[in-house]
Design an enzyme around this catalytic site. Sequence first.
Site, PDB file in Angstrom:
ATOM      1  N   GLU A 174       0.816  -1.230   0.000  1.00 28.94           N
ATOM      2  CA  GLU A 174       0.000   0.000   0.000  1.00 28.94           C
ATOM      3  C   GLU A 174       0.848   1.278   0.000  1.00 28.94           C
ATOM      4  O   GLU A 174       0.309   2.385  -0.126  1.00 28.94           O
ATOM      5  CB  GLU A 174      -0.923   0.014   1.228  1.00 28.94           C
ATOM      6  CG  GLU A 174      -2.117  -0.921   1.139  1.00 28.94           C
ATOM      7  CD  GLU A 174      -1.774  -2.393   1.287  1.00 28.94           C
ATOM      8  OE1 GLU A 174      -0.915  -2.721   2.120  1.00 28.94           O
ATOM      9  OE2 GLU A 174      -2.348  -3.207   0.540  1.00 28.94           O
ATOM     10  N   ILE A 194       9.309  -9.738   4.640  1.00 27.15           N
ATOM     11  CA  ILE A 194      10.131 -10.879   5.056  1.00 27.15           C
ATOM     12  C   ILE A 194       9.675 -12.130   4.305  1.00 27.15           C
ATOM     13  O   ILE A 194       8.504 -12.510   4.385  1.00 27.15           O
ATOM     14  CB  ILE A 194      10.052 -11.092   6.580  1.00 27.15           C
ATOM     15  CG1 ILE A 194      10.512  -9.815   7.307  1.00 27.15           C
ATOM     16  CG2 ILE A 194      10.917 -12.286   7.005  1.00 27.15           C
ATOM     17  CD1 ILE A 194      10.408  -9.882   8.828  1.00 27.15           C
ATOM     18  N   HIS A 250       3.898 -15.002  -1.320  1.00 31.63           N
ATOM     19  CA  HIS A 250       3.854 -13.956  -2.352  1.00 31.63           C
ATOM     20  C   HIS A 250       4.830 -12.811  -2.047  1.00 31.63           C
ATOM     21  O   HIS A 250       4.656 -11.681  -2.478  1.00 31.63           O
ATOM     22  CB  HIS A 250       2.426 -13.469  -2.631  1.00 31.63           C
ATOM     23  CG  HIS A 250       1.747 -12.788  -1.493  1.00 31.63           C
ATOM     24  ND1 HIS A 250       1.176 -13.444  -0.439  1.00 31.63           N
ATOM     25  CD2 HIS A 250       1.524 -11.477  -1.250  1.00 31.63           C
ATOM     26  CE1 HIS A 250       0.637 -12.569   0.397  1.00 31.63           C
ATOM     27  NE2 HIS A 250       0.851 -11.367  -0.077  1.00 31.63           N
ATOM     28  N   ARG A 301      19.353  -4.963   9.742  1.00 31.17           N
ATOM     29  CA  ARG A 301      19.259  -3.754   8.906  1.00 31.17           C
ATOM     30  C   ARG A 301      18.431  -2.656   9.567  1.00 31.17           C
ATOM     31  O   ARG A 301      18.221  -1.598   8.980  1.00 31.17           O
ATOM     32  CB  ARG A 301      18.643  -4.123   7.552  1.00 31.17           C
ATOM     33  CG  ARG A 301      19.585  -4.953   6.690  1.00 31.17           C
ATOM     34  CD  ARG A 301      18.838  -5.700   5.594  1.00 31.17           C
ATOM     35  NE  ARG A 301      19.706  -6.477   4.731  1.00 31.17           N
ATOM     36  CZ  ARG A 301      20.306  -7.622   5.068  1.00 31.17           C
ATOM     37  NH1 ARG A 301      20.170  -8.114   6.295  1.00 31.17           N
ATOM     38  NH2 ARG A 301      21.077  -8.265   4.209  1.00 31.17           N
TER      39      ARG A 301
HETATM   40  N1  INI Z   1       3.421  -6.676   3.833  1.00 29.95           N
HETATM   41  C1  INI Z   1       4.597  -6.243   4.321  1.00 29.95           C
HETATM   42  O1  INI Z   1       4.813  -5.029   4.442  1.00 29.95           O
HETATM   43  N2  INI Z   1       5.560  -7.124   4.669  1.00 29.95           N
HETATM   44  C2  INI Z   1       5.376  -8.476   4.574  1.00 29.95           C
HETATM   45  O2  INI Z   1       6.313  -9.255   4.921  1.00 29.95           O
HETATM   46  C3  INI Z   1       4.131  -8.947   4.077  1.00 29.95           C
HETATM   47  N3  INI Z   1       3.883 -10.355   3.987  1.00 29.95           N
HETATM   48  O3  INI Z   1       4.718 -11.138   4.453  1.00 29.95           O
HETATM   49  O4  INI Z   1       2.849 -10.780   3.492  1.00 29.95           O
HETATM   50  C4  INI Z   1       3.160  -8.005   3.704  1.00 29.95           C
HETATM   51  N4  INI Z   1       1.980  -8.406   3.201  1.00 29.95           N
HETATM   52  C5  INI Z   1       0.834  -7.544   3.161  1.00 29.95           C
HETATM   53  C6  INI Z   1       0.770  -6.687   1.888  1.00 29.95           C
HETATM   54  O5  INI Z   1       1.730  -5.657   1.911  1.00 29.95           O
HETATM   55  C7  INI Z   1      -0.605  -6.042   1.772  1.00 29.95           C
HETATM   56  O6  INI Z   1      -0.840  -5.221   2.884  1.00 29.95           O
HETATM   57  C8  INI Z   1      -1.741  -7.070   1.668  1.00 29.95           C
HETATM   58  O7  INI Z   1      -1.479  -7.992   0.632  1.00 29.95           O
HETATM   59  C9  INI Z   1      -3.091  -6.369   1.414  1.00 29.95           C
HETATM   60  O8  INI Z   1      -3.068  -5.612   0.211  1.00 29.95           O
END
Ligand code: INI
Length: 159
Positions: free
Chosen positions: A62, A86, A92, A131
Amino acid sequence: MDERIINTEGNLNGHGLRFGIVASRFNDFIVDRLISAAVDTLTKHGTNKADIELVRVPGAFEISLALQKLAESKRHDALIALGCVIRGDTPHFEHVATQAANGINQVMLTHSLPIGFGVLAVDTIEQAIERAGAKAGNKGVDAALTTIEMASLLRQLER
Ligand code: INI
């Protein structure tokens, strides 16, 4: 450096610059450290706290949409993207990390607005911790420094 050429370079003076930070809440125990480091770096380089706007979004996916809205507002000299993806957490991973990076780059180029890239894409939580202030420094600092320099450079290039 050949002194006869026209040499343009940004500097690290953040005085009078306005920054927007978009940070994701996913993995907030990491991202919160990136935010603190970025804000500290900006203020150490002369930026007023009142000139730093922080926007939180659910995940890294987002970030680019919120950056785009901030860019459209023209309230800032530069933006900073902070997040943490991560691999261990998600099948995905590639989509989230790649689309976040592509989206951020697209906003930066569409609006000619510097965006510091501080979205970690790592295999493990340990690598993220490294990091975010442990062994490998803090990517929030790096993103903030780059952003100050690019904001200052763009001011010069626009003259
Ligand atoms: N979003 C992250 O910022 N970091 C992650 O590791 C992550 N994983 O692991 O799924 C993640 N998923 C959520 C993604 O950014 C969206 O918010 C979600 O798919 C809804 O649109």
